[in-house]
Enzyme design. Structure first.
Site, PDB file in Angstrom:
ATOM      1  N   HIS A  84       0.824  -1.216   0.000  1.00  0.00           N
ATOM      2  CA  HIS A  84       0.000   0.000   0.000  1.00  0.00           C
ATOM      3  C   HIS A  84       0.850   1.256   0.000  1.00  0.00           C
ATOM      4  O   HIS A  84       0.360   2.344   0.295  1.00  0.00           O
ATOM      5  CB  HIS A  84      -0.956   0.009   1.196  1.00  0.00           C
ATOM      6  CG  HIS A  84      -1.681  -1.287   1.393  1.00  0.00           C
ATOM      7  ND1 HIS A  84      -1.241  -2.263   2.254  1.00  0.00           N
ATOM      8  CD2 HIS A  84      -2.802  -1.772   0.803  1.00  0.00           C
ATOM      9  CE1 HIS A  84      -2.061  -3.311   2.196  1.00  0.00           C
ATOM     10  NE2 HIS A  84      -3.016  -3.039   1.325  1.00  0.00           N
TER      11      HIS A  84
HETATM   12  S1  FES Z   1       1.684  -0.413   3.342  1.00  0.00           S
HETATM   13 FE1  FES Z   1       0.093  -1.825   3.796  1.00  0.00          FE
HETATM   14  S2  FES Z   1       1.172  -3.589   4.449  1.00  0.00           S
HETATM   15 FE2  FES Z   1       2.736  -2.142   4.051  1.00  0.00          FE
END
Ligand code: FES
Length: 187
Positions: free
Chosen positions: A141
């Protein structure tokens, strides 16, 4: 007894080490080259949580080594002078999870950063030497960590935690045993 493997292509500076040992004993991690396929940590060691010794001498400047302790991934990073300086120069009042770099390494051992290897968002494994700060980048993410493992961008709420460990000599650490008087960050 130790079973160690390298993970990434030779062009990358990441290694995977998996330490195994007898129940209740200190495991010793060492490097084996080239790639070894079996990556499963020893179940007894996971259950026992035995400390693991890591020899720092084979870890080249700039390299990140991966070790399993209690079934958790840990990064051992040999930082360059530039990486240390960029970590130390940060104004911690600007950080989401404010910590000095000095609080995340052992006194006199700034070149070696030891942190858990799972993103504090949802647990993915971040990629070393990637992202805007060349610390780690989590591809799941988009969390970005600096060369001290501190969260700088993206959804992760906290820095990569520092596990309990101690220097048993100038060139060897023991993960799972805390230095006297020290306390792990976010243990
Ligand atoms: S940014 Fe979501 S698990 Fe690393």
């Amino acid at each position: 007894m130790a079973t160690i493997a390298t993970e990434a292509p030779a062009t990358r500076r990441d290694f995977l080490l998996i330490a195994t040992g007898a129940l209740g004993a200190v495991g010793t991690a060492a490097l084996i080259w080239p790639f070894v396929a079996s990556l499963a940590p020893d179940a007894e060691v996971i259950a026992a949580g035995a400390p693991v010794d890591v020899d720092l001498e084979p870890i080249q400047l700039g390299q990140i080594v991966k070790v399993f302790w209690r079934g958790k991934l840990i990064f051992v990073r040999h930082r360059t002078p530039e990486e240390i300086k960029s970590a130390e120069d940060v104004d911690i009042s600007t950080l989401r999870d404010p910590q000095t770099d000095a609080a995340r390494v052992k006194p006199g051992h700034a070149p070696f950063l030891i942190v858990y290897g799972n993103c504090t968002h949802l647990g993915c494994v971040p990629l070393g030497h990637e992202g805007a700060y060349k610390g780690w980048f989590c591809p799941c993410h988009g969390s970005v960590f600096d060369t001290s493992g501190r969260i700088r961008q993206g959804p992760a709420p906290l820095n990569l935690p520092v596990p309990p460990y101690t220097f048993v000599s100038d060139t060897k650490i023991r993960i799972g045993e805390e230095s006297r008087g020290g306390a792990p960050a976010h243990a």
